[in-house]
Write a protein that holds these residues in place. Structure first.
Motif, PDB file in Angstrom:
ATOM      1  N   ALA A  72      -0.818  38.246  42.157  1.00 24.81           N
ATOM      2  CA  ALA A  72      -0.680  37.707  40.803  1.00 24.81           C
ATOM      3  C   ALA A  72      -1.434  36.394  40.633  1.00 24.81           C
ATOM      4  CB  ALA A  72       0.799  37.506  40.479  1.00 24.81           C
ATOM      5  N   LEU A  73      -1.759  35.728  41.755  1.00 19.51           N
ATOM      6  CA  LEU A  73      -2.450  34.440  41.722  1.00 19.51           C
ATOM      7  C   LEU A  73      -3.731  34.509  42.547  1.00 19.51           C
ATOM      8  CD1 LEU A  73       0.659  32.126  42.256  1.00 19.51           C
ATOM      9  CD2 LEU A  73      -0.467  32.664  40.086  1.00 19.51           C
ATOM     10  N   ASN A  74      -4.685  33.672  42.197  1.00 22.64           N
ATOM     11  CA  ASN A  74      -5.980  33.663  42.872  1.00 22.64           C
ATOM     12  C   ASN A  74      -5.856  32.929  44.203  1.00 22.64           C
ATOM     13  OD1 ASN A  74      -8.666  33.272  43.701  1.00 22.64           O
ATOM     14  ND2 ASN A  74      -9.394  33.236  41.589  1.00 22.64           N
ATOM     15  N   GLY A  99      -3.217  37.712  33.038  1.00 25.92           N
ATOM     16  CA  GLY A  99      -2.943  36.311  33.320  1.00 25.92           C
ATOM     17  C   GLY A  99      -3.248  35.428  32.122  1.00 25.92           C
ATOM     18  N   LEU A 100      -2.295  34.588  31.736  1.00 25.16           N
ATOM     19  CA  LEU A 100      -2.464  33.719  30.574  1.00 25.16           C
ATOM     20  C   LEU A 100      -2.669  32.260  30.958  1.00 25.16           C
ATOM     21  CD1 LEU A 100       0.267  35.136  28.161  1.00 25.16           C
ATOM     22  CD2 LEU A 100      -2.168  35.706  28.234  1.00 25.16           C
ATOM     23  N   SER A 101      -1.814  31.738  31.839  1.00 23.11           N
ATOM     24  CA  SER A 101      -1.892  30.306  32.148  1.00 23.11           C
ATOM     25  C   SER A 101      -1.254  30.023  33.498  1.00 23.11           C
ATOM     26  CB  SER A 101      -1.177  29.487  31.066  1.00 23.11           C
ATOM     27  OG  SER A 101       0.206  29.779  31.052  1.00 23.11           O
ATOM     28  N   SER A 102      -1.517  28.828  34.011  1.00 21.05           N
ATOM     29  CA  SER A 102      -0.877  28.384  35.246  1.00 21.05           C
ATOM     30  C   SER A 102      -0.826  26.868  35.263  1.00 21.05           C
ATOM     31  CB  SER A 102      -1.617  28.900  36.483  1.00 21.05           C
ATOM     32  OG  SER A 102      -2.894  28.290  36.582  1.00 21.05           O
ATOM     33  N   ASP A 103       0.103  26.321  36.043  1.00 19.89           N
ATOM     34  CA  ASP A 103       0.248  24.867  36.158  1.00 19.89           C
ATOM     35  C   ASP A 103       0.812  24.544  37.535  1.00 19.89           C
ATOM     36  OD1 ASP A 103       0.260  22.153  34.945  1.00 19.89           O
ATOM     37  OD2 ASP A 103       2.400  22.326  35.323  1.00 19.89           O
ATOM     38  N   TYR A 104       0.177  23.592  38.218  1.00 26.24           N
ATOM     39  CA  TYR A 104       0.595  23.230  39.576  1.00 26.24           C
ATOM     40  C   TYR A 104       1.378  21.933  39.562  1.00 26.24           C
ATOM     41  CZ  TYR A 104       0.148  21.725  44.466  1.00 26.24           C
ATOM     42  OH  TYR A 104       0.396  21.286  45.737  1.00 26.24           O
ATOM     43  N   THR A 105       2.567  21.964  40.167  1.00 28.42           N
ATOM     44  CA  THR A 105       3.395  20.764  40.299  1.00 28.42           C
ATOM     45  C   THR A 105       3.655  20.516  41.779  1.00 28.42           C
ATOM     46  OG1 THR A 105       4.495  21.290  38.217  1.00 28.42           O
ATOM     47  CG2 THR A 105       5.540  19.638  39.605  1.00 28.42           C
ATOM     48  N   ILE A 119       3.776  26.543  41.654  1.00 29.63           N
ATOM     49  CA  ILE A 119       2.831  26.957  40.624  1.00 29.63           C
ATOM     50  C   ILE A 119       3.619  27.739  39.582  1.00 29.63           C
ATOM     51  CG2 ILE A 119       0.796  28.334  40.057  1.00 29.63           C
ATOM     52  CD1 ILE A 119      -0.217  27.882  42.866  1.00 29.63           C
ATOM     53  N   SER A 120       3.670  27.231  38.379  1.00 30.34           N
ATOM     54  CA  SER A 120       4.258  27.998  37.285  1.00 30.34           C
ATOM     55  C   SER A 120       3.126  28.782  36.616  1.00 30.34           C
ATOM     56  CB  SER A 120       4.949  27.078  36.280  1.00 30.34           C
ATOM     57  OG  SER A 120       4.025  26.172  35.727  1.00 30.34           O
ATOM     58  N   TYR A 121       3.427  29.975  36.132  1.00 35.66           N
ATOM     59  CA  TYR A 121       2.382  30.822  35.569  1.00 35.66           C
ATOM     60  C   TYR A 121       2.981  31.764  34.533  1.00 35.66           C
ATOM     61  CZ  TYR A 121       4.385  33.756  39.249  1.00 35.66           C
ATOM     62  OH  TYR A 121       5.251  34.432  40.067  1.00 35.66           O
ATOM     63  N   SER A 122       2.116  32.325  33.723  1.00 32.53           N
ATOM     64  CA  SER A 122       2.583  33.273  32.708  1.00 32.53           C
ATOM     65  C   SER A 122       1.649  34.473  32.638  1.00 32.53           C
ATOM     66  CB  SER A 122       2.681  32.590  31.341  1.00 32.53           C
ATOM     67  OG  SER A 122       1.408  32.165  30.891  1.00 32.53           O
ATOM     68  N   HIS A 123       2.229  35.625  32.333  1.00 31.97           N
ATOM     69  CA  HIS A 123       1.480  36.863  32.153  1.00 31.97           C
ATOM     70  C   HIS A 123       2.010  37.592  30.919  1.00 31.97           C
ATOM     71  CE1 HIS A 123       0.744  36.233  36.504  1.00 31.97           C
ATOM     72  NE2 HIS A 123      -0.396  36.870  36.268  1.00 31.97           N
ATOM     73  N   ASN A 147      -7.409  28.270  35.710  1.00 38.19           N
ATOM     74  CA  ASN A 147      -6.253  29.165  35.607  1.00 38.19           C
ATOM     75  C   ASN A 147      -6.234  30.116  36.807  1.00 38.19           C
ATOM     76  OD1 ASN A 147      -4.147  30.800  34.818  1.00 38.19           O
ATOM     77  ND2 ASN A 147      -5.324  31.883  33.258  1.00 38.19           N
ATOM     78  N   VAL A 148      -5.252  29.973  37.698  1.00 36.63           N
ATOM     79  CA  VAL A 148      -5.184  30.823  38.891  1.00 36.63           C
ATOM     80  C   VAL A 148      -4.355  32.082  38.649  1.00 36.63           C
ATOM     81  CG1 VAL A 148      -5.514  28.894  40.473  1.00 36.63           C
ATOM     82  CG2 VAL A 148      -3.191  29.582  39.838  1.00 36.63           C
ATOM     83  N   SER A 149      -3.823  32.262  37.443  1.00 38.96           N
ATOM     84  CA  SER A 149      -3.057  33.454  37.094  1.00 38.96           C
ATOM     85  C   SER A 149      -4.020  34.622  36.873  1.00 38.96           C
ATOM     86  CB  SER A 149      -2.246  33.183  35.830  1.00 38.96           C
ATOM     87  OG  SER A 149      -1.461  34.280  35.480  1.00 38.96           O
ATOM     88  N   LYS A 150      -3.820  35.743  37.588  1.00 37.68           N
ATOM     89  CA  LYS A 150      -4.771  36.851  37.572  1.00 37.68           C
ATOM     90  C   LYS A 150      -4.236  38.063  36.808  1.00 37.68           C
ATOM     91  CE  LYS A 150      -7.053  37.988  41.195  1.00 37.68           C
ATOM     92  NZ  LYS A 150      -7.349  38.491  42.544  1.00 37.68           N
TER      93      LYS A 150
END
Length: 217
Positions: free
Chosen positions: A178-180, A128-134, A94-98, A146-149
């Protein structure tokens, strides 16, 4: 008569010594105060990197007070945190941004004109701004949630400042996830077992490089 004059001269010279000593002390105090104000206000630009189960790159900007001559230095600023920004294709990620607003306080243990050794602490509020699952499988997954908290984090650091550069080692701890985790567990899109270590990570070791730009007010 001659002895009396000599005695008076000696007594007069003795009365000058305290005044001279006091004047010398005042000069030293004034000089130290003047030196302590050199490069006292500064802007900062830098980048932090941290690693554990996840890894992150975090460019930052800020402003602060204090220099290598002062006992205390304080900073506030903004940091853009990118978690797992690159995918290497061998595990689920999971990539994410804060976006973080941080405040820090450093104590300079060994001080000098252009360098110092310090220890410090930092507290940050992370949005939390965004997230992406690979996934590691070839099955395509899509999930717009968005799972970024939002969460608070704390950091302890030790480092060295040389001229306008700062190099620091740090230990960072998230005060909440940091993630849900609940959503990831209940969602059909995520492989919870493969992501377990990643989403339950709370602590990491980091390194940071900062460049300071002095300014006057």
């Amino acid at each position: 008569m001659k002895k009396s004059r000599i005695t008076l001269i000696i007594l007069y010279l003795l009365t000058l010594i305290p005044g001279y000593s006091q004047s010398k002390k005042e000069q030293i105090i004034l000089r130290n105060e003047r030196f302590s104000k050199i490069d006292f206000y500064r802007a900062a630009i830098g980048i932090d990197a941290a690693v554990h189960h996840n890894w992150a790159l975090s460019p930052k900007i800020g402003i602060g007070i204090g220099s290598s001559r002062n006992i205390l230095n304080a900073n506030i600023g903004l940091q853009y945190k990118l978690g797992n920004p690159f995918y290497f294709g061998n595990n689920d990620r999971i990539s994410y941004s804060h976006l973080a607003m941080y405040a820090s306080l450093d104590i300079n243990l060994l001080r000098g004109k252009e360098r110092c050794l310090f220890v410090g602490g930092e507290i940050a509020h992370n949005w939390g701004l965004s997230s992406d699952y690979t996934p590691s499988t070839e099955v395509e997954q899509e999930d717009n949630y968005n799972v970024s908290k939002h969460f608070f984090s704390a950091k302890a650091k030790i480092g060295l400042k040389i001229k306008r550069y700062e190099l620091a080692l740090s230990y960072e701890y998230d005060l909440s996830p940091a993630l849900n985790q609940k959503y990831i567990y209940e969602s059909k899109y995520y492989n919870y077992d493969k992501l377990y270590d990643s989403i339950f990570e709370r602590a990491r070791i980091g390194i940071g490089l900062t460049y300071y730009i002095p300014f006057e007010i």
